[in-house]
Motif scaffolding. Sequence first.
Motif, PDB file in Angstrom:
ATOM      1  N   THR A 132      21.538  -3.821 -12.782  1.00 25.95           N
ATOM      2  CA  THR A 132      20.375  -2.738 -12.657  1.00 25.95           C
ATOM      3  C   THR A 132      20.746  -1.478 -11.319  1.00 25.95           C
ATOM      4  O   THR A 132      20.731  -0.934 -12.118  1.00 25.95           O
ATOM      5  CB  THR A 132      18.930  -3.955 -12.013  1.00 25.95           C
ATOM      6  OG1 THR A 132      18.855  -5.328 -13.082  1.00 25.95           O
ATOM      7  CG2 THR A 132      18.452  -3.066 -11.349  1.00 25.95           C
ATOM      8  N   GLU A 176      13.536  -6.198  -7.175  1.00 27.42           N
ATOM      9  CA  GLU A 176      12.465  -5.774  -7.317  1.00 27.42           C
ATOM     10  C   GLU A 176      11.778  -4.658  -6.357  1.00 27.42           C
ATOM     11  O   GLU A 176      11.171  -3.487  -6.550  1.00 27.42           O
ATOM     12  CB  GLU A 176      11.493  -6.151  -8.300  1.00 27.42           C
ATOM     13  CG  GLU A 176      11.764  -7.129  -9.751  1.00 27.42           C
ATOM     14  CD  GLU A 176      10.539  -8.284 -10.053  1.00 27.42           C
ATOM     15  OE1 GLU A 176      11.013  -8.755 -11.022  1.00 27.42           O
ATOM     16  OE2 GLU A 176      10.068  -8.743  -8.701  1.00 27.42           O
ATOM     17  N   LYS A 208       9.782   4.777 -13.065  1.00 28.75           N
ATOM     18  CA  LYS A 208      11.460   5.060 -14.632  1.00 28.75           C
ATOM     19  C   LYS A 208      11.905   5.377 -13.905  1.00 28.75           C
ATOM     20  O   LYS A 208      13.145   4.392 -14.194  1.00 28.75           O
ATOM     21  CB  LYS A 208      10.569   5.719 -15.601  1.00 28.75           C
ATOM     22  CG  LYS A 208       9.669   5.487 -16.427  1.00 28.75           C
ATOM     23  CD  LYS A 208       9.292   6.269 -17.882  1.00 28.75           C
ATOM     24  CE  LYS A 208       8.838   5.878 -18.406  1.00 28.75           C
ATOM     25  NZ  LYS A 208       7.977   7.074 -19.971  1.00 28.75           N
ATOM     26  N   SER A 227       4.915  -2.681 -16.131  1.00 29.91           N
ATOM     27  CA  SER A 227       4.075  -2.730 -17.416  1.00 29.91           C
ATOM     28  C   SER A 227       3.927  -3.973 -18.108  1.00 29.91           C
ATOM     29  O   SER A 227       2.967  -4.177 -18.374  1.00 29.91           O
ATOM     30  CB  SER A 227       5.249  -1.765 -18.005  1.00 29.91           C
ATOM     31  OG  SER A 227       4.650   0.027 -17.970  1.00 29.91           O
ATOM     32  N   ALA A 228       4.557  -4.846 -18.208  1.00 28.70           N
ATOM     33  CA  ALA A 228       5.349  -6.040 -18.893  1.00 28.70           C
ATOM     34  C   ALA A 228       3.791  -7.159 -17.172  1.00 28.70           C
ATOM     35  O   ALA A 228       3.465  -8.368 -17.731  1.00 28.70           O
ATOM     36  CB  ALA A 228       6.180  -6.610 -18.763  1.00 28.70           C
ATOM     37  N   HIS A 283       9.926   0.813 -13.838  1.00 27.40           N
ATOM     38  CA  HIS A 283       8.588   0.696 -14.990  1.00 27.40           C
ATOM     39  C   HIS A 283       8.166  -0.203 -16.136  1.00 27.40           C
ATOM     40  O   HIS A 283       6.876  -0.993 -16.438  1.00 27.40           O
ATOM     41  CB  HIS A 283       8.610   2.326 -15.351  1.00 27.40           C
ATOM     42  CG  HIS A 283       7.529   2.566 -16.813  1.00 27.40           C
ATOM     43  ND1 HIS A 283       6.342   2.481 -16.114  1.00 27.40           N
ATOM     44  CD2 HIS A 283       7.211   2.254 -17.680  1.00 27.40           C
ATOM     45  CE1 HIS A 283       5.266   2.159 -17.178  1.00 27.40           C
ATOM     46  NE2 HIS A 283       6.863   2.890 -18.693  1.00 27.40           N
ATOM     47  N   ASP A 284       9.651  -0.355 -16.599  1.00 28.39           N
ATOM     48  CA  ASP A 284       9.214  -1.984 -17.808  1.00 28.39           C
ATOM     49  C   ASP A 284       8.852  -3.018 -17.154  1.00 28.39           C
ATOM     50  O   ASP A 284       7.989  -3.853 -17.311  1.00 28.39           O
ATOM     51  CB  ASP A 284      10.957  -1.691 -18.165  1.00 28.39           C
ATOM     52  CG  ASP A 284      10.775  -0.300 -19.151  1.00 28.39           C
ATOM     53  OD1 ASP A 284      10.179   0.195 -20.044  1.00 28.39           O
ATOM     54  OD2 ASP A 284      11.836  -0.451 -19.542  1.00 28.39           O
ATOM     55  N   MET A 285       9.149  -3.538 -15.888  1.00 33.75           N
ATOM     56  CA  MET A 285       8.687  -4.603 -15.577  1.00 33.75           C
ATOM     57  C   MET A 285       7.487  -4.975 -14.833  1.00 33.75           C
ATOM     58  O   MET A 285       6.340  -5.887 -15.412  1.00 33.75           O
ATOM     59  CB  MET A 285       9.842  -4.717 -14.443  1.00 33.75           C
ATOM     60  CG  MET A 285       9.732  -6.354 -13.838  1.00 33.75           C
ATOM     61  SD  MET A 285       8.094  -6.911 -12.397  1.00 33.75           S
ATOM     62  CE  MET A 285       8.171  -5.207 -11.255  1.00 33.75           C
ATOM     63  N   GLN A 333      14.256   2.410 -11.815  1.00 30.09           N
ATOM     64  CA  GLN A 333      14.460   1.382 -13.723  1.00 30.09           C
ATOM     65  C   GLN A 333      13.601  -0.265 -13.062  1.00 30.09           C
ATOM     66  O   GLN A 333      13.589  -0.601 -13.273  1.00 30.09           O
ATOM     67  CB  GLN A 333      15.471   0.863 -12.747  1.00 30.09           C
ATOM     68  CG  GLN A 333      16.939   1.903 -12.772  1.00 30.09           C
ATOM     69  CD  GLN A 333      16.687   2.219 -14.763  1.00 30.09           C
ATOM     70  OE1 GLN A 333      16.783   1.427 -15.772  1.00 30.09           O
ATOM     71  NE2 GLN A 333      16.509   3.330 -14.615  1.00 30.09           N
TER      72      GLN A 333
END
Length: 596
Positions: free
Chosen positions: A531, A501, A471, A480-481, A476-478, A474
């Motif tokens: 980002t 990434e 997190k 997790s998806a 974590h969201d990617m 920046q």
Amino acid sequence: MSVSPSFNDNGETYDQLARTHVSLGRVLALFTPYRTRIVLLIALILVASAIAMLSPFLLRAIIDDALPIRNLALLAWLAGGLVGVAALSAALNTVQVILSSKVGQAIMDDLRVRVYAHLQSLSLGFFASTRTGEIQSRIASDIGGLQALVTNTANELARSLSTVVMTGAAMMFLDWRLGLFSLAAVPLTVLISNRVAKLRETITFEQQRRIADMSSAIQESLSVSGIILARTMGRSEHLIRLFKRTSSDVAALEVRSHTAGEWQWSLIYLTLSILPALTLLLGGWLMSTGAAVTIGTLVAMIALQEQLLWPFEQLLQTGRELRTTRALFTRIFEYLDKPVEITEDLDAVTLARDRVQGTVRLENVSFSYDKSRPTVQAISIDIPAGSHVAIVGATGSGKTTLGYLLARLYDVDSGSIRYDGVDVRRLSFQSLTDILGVVTQEPYLLHASVAENLRFAKPEASDEELITAAKVAQIHDMVSALPDGYATLVGERGYRFSGGEKQRLALARTILRNPPVLLLDEATSALDNRTERAMARALATLARDRTTITIAHRLSTVRQADQIIVLDKGCIAERGTHDELMALNGVYARLIQSAG
């Protein structure tokens, strides 16, 4: 195909390298830790050879004693003795093979680990100037080529030597005249074999060098980057031609390594092949003169010669193999003799991690890669604990080099770098890695899952810790998806992810260690503006309790730094805050203007 003298990077020929790095004592030292098992193995070989010597004498007794008088009882005992000798020899041979294989593989394991560990201790300069494929070839191909030596060849050498010695003694005991005649060919065959071996040794060294070239070509051109480059440049056919040329050289050298001097070797085979016929001729002449030579003696002598033939040929062949493996030892020991430039002090200082403040000081630091022109010189910087210092400058100004020195990937030529007042050269390796976390502009990801890549920094990290670090970076969201989330395989060097990434994953990996000092070397260069701004805010929060050193080309990332160091041609040109440097209207201001 002729083989010209091989030279290494320092211009040394193979003969010079072999004399420098290889000695009999050094090779034997590899076997020393297993001397007890080797002594047992030699004892088994001697016993087996001694037992095998009984067969010709049993055969002579059958021909001269049992058969002429038709003594079936004696014949049965003698025949049973031959069967017993064969069975016992087979059993001892099996034990020898098992024991020699275990010893050989243990030696191979020791040597592989020793070379790998030594390479891990070399400075970054060695890897910057050496092809990855070359390193892989020395560990896999060269050490693999020694496997036959330590598992089979050494065993065969001892067994063949003991058999030859005992067979020669048995020949002399049986009839000294026929024995001397049979052994007269030995000196000539040994001389010829040695000449052939010397020729093949040089060819083997060149062969392994070309195999390393082929390994490097495969590693470079069949990686993801290599495939992309070849196809986008339309150079696939060119690479195929280059590979075919290298492969053809390897094939030709392979043929030469097995056939060089083969005509000379055929003289040995011819001599040993006609020896029984000549022995029968000599024996018949002796019998015609009334000498005490029986038919049984002649048959037993021929049997001993047949028994000698295979181990003697094996002994000569082993001698050739030992000479050629000298070439492999030369390449391996050459790596083991590479000096370790970055060493841990005998009285290294270990700092308690929970007490590290994070102050960094560079005092009059100078460094040069080639010792002719300094890359950085007279660099002095005070970095208070908890502060944010940025190091900027044009390409080639020495920014990344300074980062290498801070991480002690190289040692300074003069001056010093201190963490909490302790010279980095006095710090233990563990303390330095505990203090400093590094994220480079070219993040390296393992061919493993996202979670495994993150846990490379902290194997005991919990899932919650992984998520927290991700997190902050920046990412974590990617992650997790993704269908498999943190179990997703990143691919070789992380090629399933974009450059940005990969940088964020590398940053999360470093954050997971929670180091007191964070070194970011162009760590956000591949991020888009949105980002980058989000990560800048996250890093600002993260940096409140740690020292941050940012090496940056994109100057938008360092405007809020407490101190900006401007490098120009390896020297500090300016220092100050963003506003102070802009007011100077000097090097920094021109960098800002050129960045647009």
